[in-house]
Design an enzyme around this catalytic site. Sequence first.
Site, PDB file in Angstrom:
ATOM      1  N   ALA A 138     -15.143   8.255  -7.976  1.00 39.48           N
ATOM      2  CA  ALA A 138     -15.195   6.794  -7.865  1.00 39.48           C
ATOM      3  C   ALA A 138     -15.345   6.351  -6.396  1.00 39.48           C
ATOM      4  O   ALA A 138     -14.825   7.020  -5.504  1.00 39.48           O
ATOM      5  CB  ALA A 138     -13.930   6.190  -8.467  1.00 39.48           C
ATOM      6  N   PRO A 139     -16.086   5.265  -6.157  1.00 39.81           N
ATOM      7  CA  PRO A 139     -16.690   4.340  -7.122  1.00 39.81           C
ATOM      8  C   PRO A 139     -18.078   4.720  -7.617  1.00 39.81           C
ATOM      9  O   PRO A 139     -18.709   3.943  -8.317  1.00 39.81           O
ATOM     10  CB  PRO A 139     -16.743   3.024  -6.339  1.00 39.81           C
ATOM     11  N   GLY A 140     -18.596   5.894  -7.227  1.00 32.06           N
ATOM     12  CA  GLY A 140     -19.755   6.415  -7.922  1.00 32.06           C
ATOM     13  C   GLY A 140     -21.079   6.468  -7.201  1.00 32.06           C
ATOM     14  O   GLY A 140     -22.098   6.783  -7.809  1.00 32.06           O
ATOM     15  N   ASP A 160     -11.549  11.115 -11.255  1.00 30.32           N
ATOM     16  CA  ASP A 160     -10.855  10.357 -10.216  1.00 30.32           C
ATOM     17  C   ASP A 160      -9.447  10.037 -10.711  1.00 30.32           C
ATOM     18  O   ASP A 160      -9.189  10.073 -11.921  1.00 30.32           O
ATOM     19  CB  ASP A 160     -11.598   9.059  -9.862  1.00 30.32           C
ATOM     20  N   CYS A 257     -16.036  11.680   5.117  1.00 32.01           N
ATOM     21  CA  CYS A 257     -16.549  10.681   6.058  1.00 32.01           C
ATOM     22  C   CYS A 257     -15.628  10.631   7.273  1.00 32.01           C
ATOM     23  O   CYS A 257     -15.367   9.564   7.828  1.00 32.01           O
ATOM     24  CB  CYS A 257     -16.675   9.315   5.400  1.00 32.01           C
TER      25      CYS A 257
END
Length: 329
Positions: A138-140, A160, A257
């Site tokens: 998520a969120p995909g 998730d 990230c």
Amino acid sequence: MFDPIQLMKSIKIDKESIELAIEYDILPYMAKRYIELFSYKGAVSLLNAFRLGLKRGIRCNTLKISCYDLLNKIKNRIIVKQTPWVPYGFWVLESNVDIGATPEYLFGYYHPQGIASMIPPIILNPEPHDKVLDMCAAPGSKTTQLAQIMENKGVILALDVDRDRMRALRSNISRLGIHNVITFLLDARKIVNVGEKFDKVLVDAPCTGEGLIPLMPERRKSRTFYDIMVLMRLQYELLKAAILVTKKEGIIVYSTCSIAPEENEVIIDSILKEFKGKIEIVDISSYGEKGFTEIYGLRLSKELEFCLRLYPHVHRTEGFFICKIKKKI
């Protein structure tokens, strides 16, 4: 795994790092780490890029429309530039509309997505017949990109733990016309108890998000080294579970990230030690900068130079780390 306390003690805050932290409004430990990793000049370049921000990105959803037709539809409202890494990925140079509220967005013709975020699915490169696991889905954005690469064929199990984020995942799956994804609310570390094996696994691990500072300036001070220590255990356990449920000769892609080596190279180095002879790192460094093989005076596996790093001040993307692992046994 490396002792996080040992890593923390190896970072000595000094006057230079404190002055840099004050000037750029970041935490001193971050300034010191950037100087250690990139040199003082490189740290300043990175921090200036944090201030400048980044262009947003969109991904053309080729399951519904060609890139040529999409660009023709939006050309009077959104000006874009194609990325060098993803043929259907575009930087948004100018826009006189909210890119998350256009008819084309609502029809599922494109999806707002960071440029660096598009690279892990490209590296995983699932085939239409594959059984794929997306562990932190998520969120995909990456889940739906995987489905796009697979031409809506095969199967993707998307996991998730966050119920609200799972709703967003299911909404994006529906909007983008995805048919090959099964969503399941589950802590991905427990997937080893399910008894399934997968051809390809994506571990886009929860992280401190240091690489998102150009887009989310509040992250300059919202994460401490304690947060890194907590996340390191989770990241390690997720990657270990991924390897255990991957078929022989299968592929795992680990990404974050974050530009913090504690969340990246240190995790991979520890996994290489635990699964010695059973896995190998595939070289993807040509996409950008090589991974670190030494941090703060601590030597890591030489294989880590095969990993990929992307930076705001070098590539004009989010800060990202990506590692491609092949399971040999």
